[in-house]
Design a protein around this motif. Sequence first.
Motif, PDB file in Angstrom:
ATOM      1  N   LYS A   5       0.821  -1.217   0.000  1.00  0.00           N
ATOM      2  CA  LYS A   5       0.000   0.000   0.000  1.00  0.00           C
ATOM      3  C   LYS A   5       0.850   1.261   0.000  1.00  0.00           C
ATOM      4  O   LYS A   5       0.380   2.319  -0.383  1.00  0.00           O
ATOM      5  CB  LYS A   5      -0.952  -0.001   1.189  1.00  0.00           C
ATOM      6  CG  LYS A   5      -2.068  -1.004   1.031  1.00  0.00           C
ATOM      7  CD  LYS A   5      -3.108  -0.857   2.092  1.00  0.00           C
ATOM      8  CE  LYS A   5      -4.226  -1.845   1.865  1.00  0.00           C
ATOM      9  NZ  LYS A   5      -5.287  -1.707   2.831  1.00  0.00           N
ATOM     10  N   TYR A  10       0.880   1.138  -6.222  1.00  0.00           N
ATOM     11  CA  TYR A  10      -0.329   0.549  -5.660  1.00  0.00           C
ATOM     12  C   TYR A  10      -1.575   1.040  -6.399  1.00  0.00           C
ATOM     13  O   TYR A  10      -2.483   0.268  -6.692  1.00  0.00           O
ATOM     14  CB  TYR A  10      -0.446   0.860  -4.165  1.00  0.00           C
ATOM     15  CG  TYR A  10      -1.694   0.303  -3.541  1.00  0.00           C
ATOM     16  CD1 TYR A  10      -1.823  -1.065  -3.354  1.00  0.00           C
ATOM     17  CD2 TYR A  10      -2.735   1.134  -3.163  1.00  0.00           C
ATOM     18  CE1 TYR A  10      -2.969  -1.590  -2.779  1.00  0.00           C
ATOM     19  CE2 TYR A  10      -3.878   0.623  -2.594  1.00  0.00           C
ATOM     20  CZ  TYR A  10      -3.996  -0.743  -2.407  1.00  0.00           C
ATOM     21  OH  TYR A  10      -5.127  -1.263  -1.845  1.00  0.00           O
ATOM     22  N   SER A  11      -1.599   2.333  -6.728  1.00  0.00           N
ATOM     23  CA  SER A  11      -2.783   2.873  -7.413  1.00  0.00           C
ATOM     24  C   SER A  11      -2.942   2.298  -8.818  1.00  0.00           C
ATOM     25  O   SER A  11      -4.034   2.280  -9.361  1.00  0.00           O
ATOM     26  CB  SER A  11      -2.722   4.398  -7.474  1.00  0.00           C
ATOM     27  OG  SER A  11      -1.601   4.807  -8.221  1.00  0.00           O
ATOM     28  N   HIS A  14      -4.289  -1.471  -7.972  1.00  0.00           N
ATOM     29  CA  HIS A  14      -5.466  -1.558  -7.118  1.00  0.00           C
ATOM     30  C   HIS A  14      -6.688  -1.135  -7.925  1.00  0.00           C
ATOM     31  O   HIS A  14      -6.704  -0.079  -8.539  1.00  0.00           O
ATOM     32  CB  HIS A  14      -5.315  -0.650  -5.894  1.00  0.00           C
ATOM     33  CG  HIS A  14      -6.524  -0.626  -5.026  1.00  0.00           C
ATOM     34  ND1 HIS A  14      -6.876  -1.697  -4.234  1.00  0.00           N
ATOM     35  CD2 HIS A  14      -7.461   0.322  -4.838  1.00  0.00           C
ATOM     36  CE1 HIS A  14      -7.988  -1.397  -3.591  1.00  0.00           C
ATOM     37  NE2 HIS A  14      -8.359  -0.174  -3.943  1.00  0.00           N
ATOM     38  N   LEU A  15      -7.717  -1.962  -7.926  1.00  0.00           N
ATOM     39  CA  LEU A  15      -8.927  -1.670  -8.680  1.00  0.00           C
ATOM     40  C   LEU A  15     -10.068  -1.425  -7.706  1.00  0.00           C
ATOM     41  O   LEU A  15     -10.415  -2.309  -6.916  1.00  0.00           O
ATOM     42  CB  LEU A  15      -9.277  -2.838  -9.615  1.00  0.00           C
ATOM     43  CG  LEU A  15     -10.555  -2.694 -10.430  1.00  0.00           C
ATOM     44  CD1 LEU A  15     -10.424  -1.534 -11.414  1.00  0.00           C
ATOM     45  CD2 LEU A  15     -10.856  -3.965 -11.179  1.00  0.00           C
ATOM     46  N   ASP A  16     -10.622  -0.244  -7.766  1.00  0.00           N
ATOM     47  CA  ASP A  16     -11.803   0.086  -6.968  1.00  0.00           C
ATOM     48  C   ASP A  16     -13.012  -0.409  -7.771  1.00  0.00           C
ATOM     49  O   ASP A  16     -13.410   0.211  -8.765  1.00  0.00           O
ATOM     50  CB  ASP A  16     -11.865   1.585  -6.737  1.00  0.00           C
ATOM     51  CG  ASP A  16     -13.066   2.004  -5.900  1.00  0.00           C
ATOM     52  OD1 ASP A  16     -13.905   1.146  -5.566  1.00  0.00           O
ATOM     53  OD2 ASP A  16     -13.170   3.206  -5.595  1.00  0.00           O
ATOM     54  N   LEU A  17     -13.567  -1.531  -7.359  1.00  0.00           N
ATOM     55  CA  LEU A  17     -14.640  -2.175  -8.118  1.00  0.00           C
ATOM     56  C   LEU A  17     -15.864  -1.282  -8.252  1.00  0.00           C
ATOM     57  O   LEU A  17     -16.471  -1.217  -9.323  1.00  0.00           O
ATOM     58  CB  LEU A  17     -15.015  -3.511  -7.470  1.00  0.00           C
ATOM     59  CG  LEU A  17     -15.928  -4.410  -8.288  1.00  0.00           C
ATOM     60  CD1 LEU A  17     -15.291  -4.728  -9.634  1.00  0.00           C
ATOM     61  CD2 LEU A  17     -16.221  -5.683  -7.533  1.00  0.00           C
ATOM     62  N   GLU A  18     -16.205  -0.559  -7.221  1.00  0.00           N
ATOM     63  CA  GLU A  18     -17.380   0.314  -7.265  1.00  0.00           C
ATOM     64  C   GLU A  18     -17.186   1.428  -8.305  1.00  0.00           C
ATOM     65  O   GLU A  18     -18.079   1.710  -9.101  1.00  0.00           O
ATOM     66  CB  GLU A  18     -17.618   0.929  -5.885  1.00  0.00           C
ATOM     67  CG  GLU A  18     -18.902   1.730  -5.793  1.00  0.00           C
ATOM     68  CD  GLU A  18     -19.146   2.241  -4.384  1.00  0.00           C
ATOM     69  OE1 GLU A  18     -19.700   3.352  -4.274  1.00  0.00           O
ATOM     70  OE2 GLU A  18     -18.797   1.544  -3.415  1.00  0.00           O
ATOM     71  N   GLN A  19     -16.006   2.029  -8.320  1.00  0.00           N
ATOM     72  CA  GLN A  19     -15.727   3.069  -9.294  1.00  0.00           C
ATOM     73  C   GLN A  19     -15.645   2.494 -10.708  1.00  0.00           C
ATOM     74  O   GLN A  19     -16.106   3.120 -11.667  1.00  0.00           O
ATOM     75  CB  GLN A  19     -14.426   3.795  -8.945  1.00  0.00           C
ATOM     76  CG  GLN A  19     -14.171   4.978  -9.849  1.00  0.00           C
ATOM     77  CD  GLN A  19     -12.904   5.718  -9.483  1.00  0.00           C
ATOM     78  OE1 GLN A  19     -11.978   5.149  -8.919  1.00  0.00           O
ATOM     79  NE2 GLN A  19     -12.863   7.005  -9.805  1.00  0.00           N
ATOM     80  N   SER A  69     -11.294  13.294 -13.024  1.00  0.00           N
ATOM     81  CA  SER A  69     -10.693  12.475 -11.968  1.00  0.00           C
ATOM     82  C   SER A  69      -9.255  12.896 -11.693  1.00  0.00           C
ATOM     83  O   SER A  69      -8.774  12.785 -10.575  1.00  0.00           O
ATOM     84  CB  SER A  69     -10.705  10.996 -12.359  1.00  0.00           C
ATOM     85  OG  SER A  69     -12.013  10.516 -12.464  1.00  0.00           O
TER      86      SER A  69
END
Length: 158
Positions: A5, A10-11, A14-19, A69
């Motif tokens: 992290k 990391y970004s 990392h997958l933000d599923l909701e977004q 974004s």
Amino acid sequence: MQDLKESPYYSYIHLDLEQAIFHVVILFLAYIITLPIGLERSRFKKGPGLRTLSIVSMACCAYVLVAFSVFDEAHAQAKLLYGVITGVGFIGGGALFKSDDGVYGTASAASLWVACAIGISVGLAMLEIAIVLSLTTTGTLIFCSRPRNDSDPQVSID
């Protein structure tokens, strides 16, 4: 060893599923709202059709989603929109053809600009603008088409 992290990468992984689901739904809306225009253009094989207009709409929507974004300043967001609109205008210029009889492809070029505006509107959460653009453009293309010379007498070459 560094914690995952805390890694600068990391970004990226990392997958933000909701977004992600939100972005997919928004891009799909841009596609769906542009469909009537693309179907009308494809029906008569007039210039850019379903594939082109849908891709332009989704791409413009994606640029808006990315810009808003990434950039916090309104000036930077406006510059990106300016670039998108200019780029689509350049593509639309390629749809124009000049001959001795006049200029052709103006409706195709205008349809590309409308697809761009639909994508931008959806990206900015202004669905009412996108829907009105789609309906009025489709109606205009269907009901205000150029008259055909079907009433001209047919000449036989026998």
